[in-house]
Structure formats: structure tokens, C-alpha cells
Design a protein around this motif. Structure first.
Motif, mmCIF file in Angstrom:
data_model
loop_
_atom_site.group_PDB
_atom_site.id
_atom_site.type_symbol
_atom_site.label_atom_id
_atom_site.label_comp_id
_atom_site.label_asym_id
_atom_site.label_seq_id
_atom_site.Cartn_x
_atom_site.Cartn_y
_atom_site.Cartn_z
ATOM 1 N N VAL A 190 0.871 -1.176 0.000
ATOM 2 C CA VAL A 190 0.000 0.000 0.000
ATOM 3 C C VAL A 190 0.905 1.223 0.000
ATOM 4 C CG1 VAL A 190 -1.763 1.298 1.235
ATOM 5 C CG2 VAL A 190 -1.841 -1.210 1.217
ATOM 6 N N LEU A 191 0.870 1.990 -1.093
ATOM 7 C CA LEU A 191 1.811 3.090 -1.272
ATOM 8 C C LEU A 191 1.088 4.427 -1.315
ATOM 9 C CD1 LEU A 191 4.088 1.513 -4.028
ATOM 10 C CD2 LEU A 191 4.212 1.260 -1.540
ATOM 11 N N THR A 192 1.724 5.443 -0.759
ATOM 12 C CA THR A 192 1.164 6.790 -0.720
ATOM 13 C C THR A 192 2.256 7.801 -1.038
ATOM 14 O OG1 THR A 192 1.653 7.112 1.628
ATOM 15 C CG2 THR A 192 -0.474 6.081 1.091
ATOM 16 N N ALA A 193 1.833 9.043 -1.275
ATOM 17 C CA ALA A 193 2.802 10.096 -1.577
ATOM 18 C C ALA A 193 3.456 10.644 -0.320
ATOM 19 C CB ALA A 193 2.119 11.223 -2.352
ATOM 20 N N THR A 194 2.734 10.625 0.802
ATOM 21 C CA THR A 194 3.242 11.256 2.021
ATOM 22 C C THR A 194 3.214 10.286 3.195
ATOM 23 O OG1 THR A 194 1.087 12.068 2.773
ATOM 24 C CG2 THR A 194 2.310 13.465 1.224
ATOM 25 N N ASN A 195 4.008 10.584 4.200
ATOM 26 C CA ASN A 195 4.012 9.797 5.424
ATOM 27 C C ASN A 195 2.661 9.881 6.131
ATOM 28 O OD1 ASN A 195 6.674 8.713 5.493
ATOM 29 N ND2 ASN A 195 7.461 10.728 6.010
ATOM 30 N N LYS A 196 2.032 11.041 6.096
ATOM 31 C CA LYS A 196 0.739 11.215 6.755
ATOM 32 C C LYS A 196 -0.312 10.293 6.142
ATOM 33 C CE LYS A 196 -1.903 14.748 5.872
ATOM 34 N NZ LYS A 196 -2.454 16.124 5.780
ATOM 35 N N ASP A 197 -0.328 10.214 4.823
ATOM 36 C CA ASP A 197 -1.288 9.328 4.167
ATOM 37 C C ASP A 197 -0.949 7.859 4.436
ATOM 38 O OD1 ASP A 197 -2.783 11.392 3.144
ATOM 39 O OD2 ASP A 197 -1.772 11.411 1.199
ATOM 40 N N ALA A 198 0.342 7.548 4.541
ATOM 41 C CA ALA A 198 0.728 6.179 4.881
ATOM 42 C C ALA A 198 0.238 5.819 6.278
ATOM 43 C CB ALA A 198 2.243 6.025 4.794
ATOM 44 N N PRO B 170 -3.029 -7.517 9.367
ATOM 45 C CA PRO B 170 -1.643 -7.257 9.763
ATOM 46 C C PRO B 170 -0.931 -6.381 8.733
ATOM 47 C CG PRO B 170 -2.179 -9.574 10.046
ATOM 48 C CD PRO B 170 -3.318 -8.973 9.297
ATOM 49 N N ALA B 171 -0.249 -5.365 9.211
ATOM 50 C CA ALA B 171 0.465 -4.456 8.320
ATOM 51 C C ALA B 171 1.759 -4.013 8.977
ATOM 52 C CB ALA B 171 -0.408 -3.240 7.989
ATOM 53 N N MET B 172 2.744 -3.692 8.143
ATOM 54 C CA MET B 172 4.014 -3.218 8.678
ATOM 55 C C MET B 172 4.479 -1.990 7.923
ATOM 56 S SD MET B 172 7.027 -5.739 7.211
ATOM 57 C CE MET B 172 8.219 -4.723 8.077
ATOM 58 N N ASP B 173 5.201 -1.137 8.624
ATOM 59 C CA ASP B 173 5.723 0.099 8.072
ATOM 60 C C ASP B 173 6.950 -0.202 7.218
ATOM 61 O OD1 ASP B 173 6.833 2.642 7.683
ATOM 62 O OD2 ASP B 173 6.081 3.353 9.611
ATOM 63 N N LEU B 174 6.974 0.310 5.996
ATOM 64 C CA LEU B 174 8.131 0.105 5.145
ATOM 65 C C LEU B 174 9.401 0.688 5.747
ATOM 66 C CD1 LEU B 174 7.045 0.586 1.416
ATOM 67 C CD2 LEU B 174 8.058 -1.436 2.472
ATOM 68 N N LEU B 175 9.259 1.654 6.640
ATOM 69 C CA LEU B 175 10.429 2.204 7.313
ATOM 70 C C LEU B 175 11.120 1.152 8.174
ATOM 71 C CD1 LEU B 175 9.113 5.717 8.443
ATOM 72 C CD2 LEU B 175 10.824 5.251 6.688
ATOM 73 N N ALA C 95 2.749 -9.688 6.397
ATOM 74 C CA ALA C 95 2.022 -8.464 6.718
ATOM 75 C C ALA C 95 2.050 -7.553 5.501
ATOM 76 C CB ALA C 95 2.637 -7.754 7.924
ATOM 77 N N VAL C 96 0.958 -6.820 5.288
ATOM 78 C CA VAL C 96 0.900 -5.840 4.204
ATOM 79 C C VAL C 96 1.942 -4.763 4.459
ATOM 80 C CG1 VAL C 96 -0.544 -4.138 3.032
ATOM 81 C CG2 VAL C 96 -1.550 -6.278 3.843
ATOM 82 N N LYS C 97 2.686 -4.396 3.441
ATOM 83 C CA LYS C 97 3.707 -3.365 3.586
ATOM 84 C C LYS C 97 3.108 -2.012 3.218
ATOM 85 C CE LYS C 97 7.437 -6.603 2.623
ATOM 86 N NZ LYS C 97 6.607 -7.783 2.285
ATOM 87 N N VAL C 98 3.276 -1.044 4.100
ATOM 88 C CA VAL C 98 2.680 0.282 3.918
ATOM 89 C C VAL C 98 3.772 1.339 4.005
ATOM 90 C CG1 VAL C 98 0.950 1.925 4.720
ATOM 91 C CG2 VAL C 98 0.554 -0.541 5.012
ATOM 92 N N GLY C 99 3.818 2.240 3.026
ATOM 93 C CA GLY C 99 4.826 3.290 3.078
ATOM 94 C C GLY C 99 4.727 4.230 1.897
ATOM 95 N N LYS D 220 8.690 6.917 -2.208
ATOM 96 C CA LYS D 220 10.154 7.004 -2.094
ATOM 97 C C LYS D 220 10.708 5.800 -1.359
ATOM 98 C CE LYS D 220 10.986 12.003 -2.374
ATOM 99 N NZ LYS D 220 9.644 12.455 -2.709
ATOM 100 N N ARG D 221 10.029 5.382 -0.297
ATOM 101 C CA ARG D 221 10.504 4.242 0.471
ATOM 102 C C ARG D 221 10.390 2.945 -0.344
ATOM 103 N NH1 ARG D 221 14.194 3.001 4.196
ATOM 104 N NH2 ARG D 221 13.621 1.121 5.357
ATOM 105 N N ALA D 222 9.437 2.904 -1.268
ATOM 106 C CA ALA D 222 9.223 1.697 -2.078
ATOM 107 C C ALA D 222 10.102 1.647 -3.313
ATOM 108 C CB ALA D 222 7.752 1.607 -2.490
ATOM 109 N N LYS D 223 10.889 2.689 -3.551
ATOM 110 C CA LYS D 223 11.754 2.736 -4.731
ATOM 111 C C LYS D 223 12.666 1.511 -4.741
ATOM 112 C CE LYS D 223 13.036 5.641 -8.140
ATOM 113 N NZ LYS D 223 13.921 4.805 -8.926
ATOM 114 N N GLY D 224 12.697 0.814 -5.849
ATOM 115 C CA GLY D 224 13.522 -0.374 -5.971
ATOM 116 C C GLY D 224 12.842 -1.654 -5.530
#
Length: 271
Positions: free
Chosen positions: A156-164, A177-182, A191-195, A198-202
């Protein structure tokens, strides 16, 4: 400073340098890496895509003293995305220009050769952001039950940390279950990856849920900003949108609303 140091006292023992995502490096970074191996045959390999640049301040190889004459190869077959996902992503930024690794202006004009096909991406527009967030949860519930799918295959990807943070809260409230890409260190986790994008680049995911997209980024009739700064910001946001869409291997869901989000959230400070 590092480049000056290496020029003064060269580092020995490096046979080759291989760089991925080269389009996001600065001129000084590439010059530093080039200094390690010089112009020896097969010493320096740069792999980049100017269309996926998400950091301002690019470079051209000629500025570094690297010539591509007779040495450059165009990788024109897409093995990550399905034809449907790539066509959808290209259509979202159709007509936009970008600078390739040789410093040449290029325009996005269609789909490259692709190796796979799949379902059409889904674009949904909601009247309110709470409705959007509820639909986001339902999308995750739908795809998590697909054959061969695990929660860790969903991003689950967003443009900003707030939206994440907002997306993370919605998933956790639904018992998913979800985890922060950070906090993602590359090891598998169910767990679903959320971030942020920019964090998902690559990275890549079987299923991407692109949440809380600004509606103006999905409209082809968005007025061109009058100031150069605003035009650059819009172009950067659209490249980030393209990067986010092309993280998806098999399925893509894009959600937006026709209203400006007003939620405030004490969130993270880094992306």
C-alpha cells in the motif's frame, strides 16, 4: 569531499562498479564511483531510467567525463509489469518529458515490449476520503485471498508519510496485519507493507494499492502551472506516480477522491 579525497589518494582493489537506479545519483556520486575503476573495459556499469527519476538535480554522463559512444545498450523489454499495468502507467504520464542517462530529452509515447499480461488496473474515485479508505481495506481483503498470494506480497503506497499513517490505521482497525516500510529490512514477513513511494523505490509487489492519490495528477486537463517551480513540482509528482504504479507486478488499484484531505496526523518525519 569524498571525490576530492579519492582523487588525491586513489583506492585500489576494485575490479568493477555496478550501479542500479543510476538516474537518482548526483554528478559527484557518479564521478566518485567512476574514479574507482576509470575507463577500463567493463569497469563501470550504470543501469538507469530517467523516467523514474524522483529526486531533483540530475546529471549527464558527459559532465562526468564518461562517453557512451558504442557502449550504451537500451533495455527495452519489461519483465516486471504486465502489459496492462505498464499501459495504464504510461497513459497516466503520456506526453511528459524526461531526461535519459545520456542527457537527451525523451517523451513518454507508449508501451515498451512486455513479457506478461494480466487483469486491467482499477481506478476508483470516491466522494469522500473515508469512503476511499474503506474501499482500500476491501481491496486488500479481496487480493489477499488470491491463489499464491501472501500478505507480504501486497504493498500500500502513498505520496506522504501522513497518508501512509492513515492507510496503516485503516488496515490495523480492520484486523489486517500491516508493517511500516520504514521498518522493513528485506526479510519476509506475513504483513501488508505500507509506506511512501520514495521508500518503495527499488521494491516490487504482486499487488499494489496506490492510495490517496491527488485527483489533479490523474486528470489530463490539469492546467499547466504558471511558475517554473510549480511546473517542476507537478512533473516530479507525476514521475512519482509512475514509479508507484510500476511497483506492481500482477495487479494495481488506484484510489482517489474529489475532495482535499483534511485529516491531521502526527506521523513520521522521514521517507
Amino acid at each position: 569531499m569524498a571525490l576530492a579525497s579519492v582523487k588525491q589518494k586513489p583506492l585500489a582493489g576494485y575490479g568493477a562498479v555496478i550501479v542500479d537506479e543510476a538516474q537518482d545519483l548526483s554528478c559527484a556520486m557518479v564521478a566518485l564511483l567512476h574514479t574507482l575503476v576509470g575507463n577500463r573495459p567493463d569497469g563501470l556499469t550504470l543501469i538507469g531510467d530517467g523516467q523514474q527519476t524522483i529526486y531533483p538535480g540530475g546529471y549527464t554522463l558527459s559532465e562526468v567525463g564518461i562517453s557512451l559512444s558504442g557502449r550504451g545498450v537500451v533495455l527495452d523489454v519489461n519483465h516486471r509489469n504486465t502489459a496492462e499495468i505498464l499501459a495504464f502507467a504510461n497513459a497516466a504520464v503520456l506526453g511528459d518529458e524526461y531526461t535519459d542517462i545520456e542527457g537527451t530529452g525523451q517523451s513518454i509515447d507508449g508501451v515498451k515490449a512486455v513479457a506478461r499480461t494480466g487483469p486491467q488496473p482499477v481506478l476508483v474515485r470516491h466522494a469522500t476520503w473515508p469512503e476511499h479508505d474503506a474501499a482500500l481495506v476491501e481491496r486488500v481483503r479481496d487480493v489477499m485471498h488470491l491463489v499464491g498470494m501472501s500478505l507480504g506480497d501486497i504493498g500500500v503506497l502513498t505520496a506522504t508519510n501522513k497518508d501512509a499513517d492513515t492507510a496503516m490505521d485503516a488496515l490495523m482497525a480492520a484486523g489486517i496485519p500491516a508493517m511500516d516500510l520504514l521498518k522493513y529490512d528485506g526479510r519476509p514477513k506475513d504483513a501488508v507493507k505500507v509506506g511512501t513511494v520514495k521508500r518503495a523505490k527499488g521494491l516490487e509487489f504482486k499487488q499494489v494499492v496506490l492510495a490517496r492519490v491527488k485527483p489533479e495528477l490523474l486528470r489530463r486537463d490539469t492546467p499547466v502551472p504558471s511558475s517554473e517551480t510549480e511546473r517542476e513540482r507537478l512533473a516530479l509528482n507525476r514521475r512519482e506516480l509512475y514509479v508507484a504504479m510500476t511497483r506492481a507486478r500482477d495487479g494495481l488499484w488506484v484510489g482517489t477522491s474529489n475532495v482535499t484531505p483534511r485529516t491531521s496526523h502526527a506521523g513520521r518525519t522521514s521517507s
